[in-house]
Design an enzyme around this catalytic site. Structure first.
Site, PDB file in Angstrom:
ATOM      1  N   GLU A  65       0.845  -1.192   0.000  1.00  6.36           N
ATOM      2  CA  GLU A  65       0.000   0.000   0.000  1.00  6.36           C
ATOM      3  C   GLU A  65       0.876   1.235   0.000  1.00  6.36           C
ATOM      4  OE1 GLU A  65      -3.266   0.881   2.613  1.00  6.36           O
ATOM      5  OE2 GLU A  65      -4.156  -1.094   2.295  1.00  6.36           O
TER       6      GLU A  65
ATOM      7  N   HIS B 134      -4.694   6.922  -0.396  1.00  6.62           N
ATOM      8  CA  HIS B 134      -3.947   5.679  -0.238  1.00  6.62           C
ATOM      9  C   HIS B 134      -4.471   4.659  -1.251  1.00  6.62           C
ATOM     10  CE1 HIS B 134      -7.400   4.658   2.362  1.00  6.62           C
ATOM     11  NE2 HIS B 134      -7.063   3.387   2.186  1.00  6.62           N
TER      12      HIS B 134
ATOM     13  N   HIS C 255      -5.522   0.553  -2.388  1.00  3.26           N
ATOM     14  CA  HIS C 255      -6.069  -0.727  -1.934  1.00  3.26           C
ATOM     15  C   HIS C 255      -5.776  -1.775  -2.993  1.00  3.26           C
ATOM     16  CE1 HIS C 255      -9.480   0.131   1.220  1.00  3.26           C
ATOM     17  NE2 HIS C 255      -8.316   0.632   1.594  1.00  3.26           N
TER      18      HIS C 255
ATOM     19  N   ASP D 292     -10.064   2.678   7.670  1.00  3.67           N
ATOM     20  CA  ASP D 292     -10.016   3.901   6.866  1.00  3.67           C
ATOM     21  C   ASP D 292     -10.985   4.943   7.408  1.00  3.67           C
ATOM     22  OD1 ASP D 292      -8.171   2.781   5.045  1.00  3.67           O
ATOM     23  OD2 ASP D 292      -9.768   2.064   3.717  1.00  3.67           O
TER      24      ASP D 292
END
Length: 171
Positions: free
Chosen positions: A36, A100, A102, A113
């Site tokens: 990630e 971010h 996934h 999150d």
């Protein structure tokens, strides 16, 4: 590559600039070994409208912790970039939120999150009433807007490709 547009409540638009989108897509987790990634969103709230432009994103920086399913950013390093852009722009380039990745085709925020986004809404210093949150999936980029008061996080609708001439302020 053109940027991406998302519709806010009330008809305003969030534009993810083409250069920022290109930077984000470099971190897609299309292979199992990809960790990630994440960072902050920087850009402008357009005067006289509710439109927002995300001009830049910070990449993962030294000190950030990355695994296949987690990302923890180092606050101080990213804050240095935020402060520098603010100063260089005379206060027009602002912290707008977080991004971010996934490892899934169409990203959906996890409970972790959402709890992190709520914490950012409580603790982060920012102009305006909301922050934006992007998750970059393997096939799609999704966006959410989180409001400080009342505490609510809403998905933003993706719009078709950006029209020639850029965004049009909401009417």
């Amino acid at each position: 590559m053109s940027g991406r547009l998302f519709r806010r409540a009330g008809g305003a638009v969030v534009k993810l600039d083409a250069a920022a989108l290109t930077d984000l897509l470099r971190f897609r987790q299309s292979e199992f070994q990809h960790a990630e990634a994440g960072g902050v969103l920087l850009g402008r709230r357009i005067l006289g409208s509710a439109d927002v432009v995300i001009d830049e994103v910070t990449p993962p920086l030294d000190g950030d912790r990355r695994t296949r399913t987690t990302f923890h950013r180092t606050q101080a390093r990213h804050q240095q970039v935020i402060d520098a852009r603010w100063s260089e722009s005379g206060g027009t380039c602002q912290y707008l939120g977080e991004w971010h990745t996934h490892p899934e085709p169409i990203p959906v925020p996890s409970l972790i999150d959402v709890l992190d986004w709520c914490r950012r809404l409580d603790e982060d210093r920012f102009d305006g009433e909301s922050l934006f949150f992007l998750i970059i999936g393997i096939d799609e980029v999704r966006a959410w807007e989180g409001f400080r008061q009342p505490r609510v996080i809403v998905p933003l609708d993706p719009l078709p490709a950006e029209p020639p001439g850029g965004i049009t302020p909401a009417s």
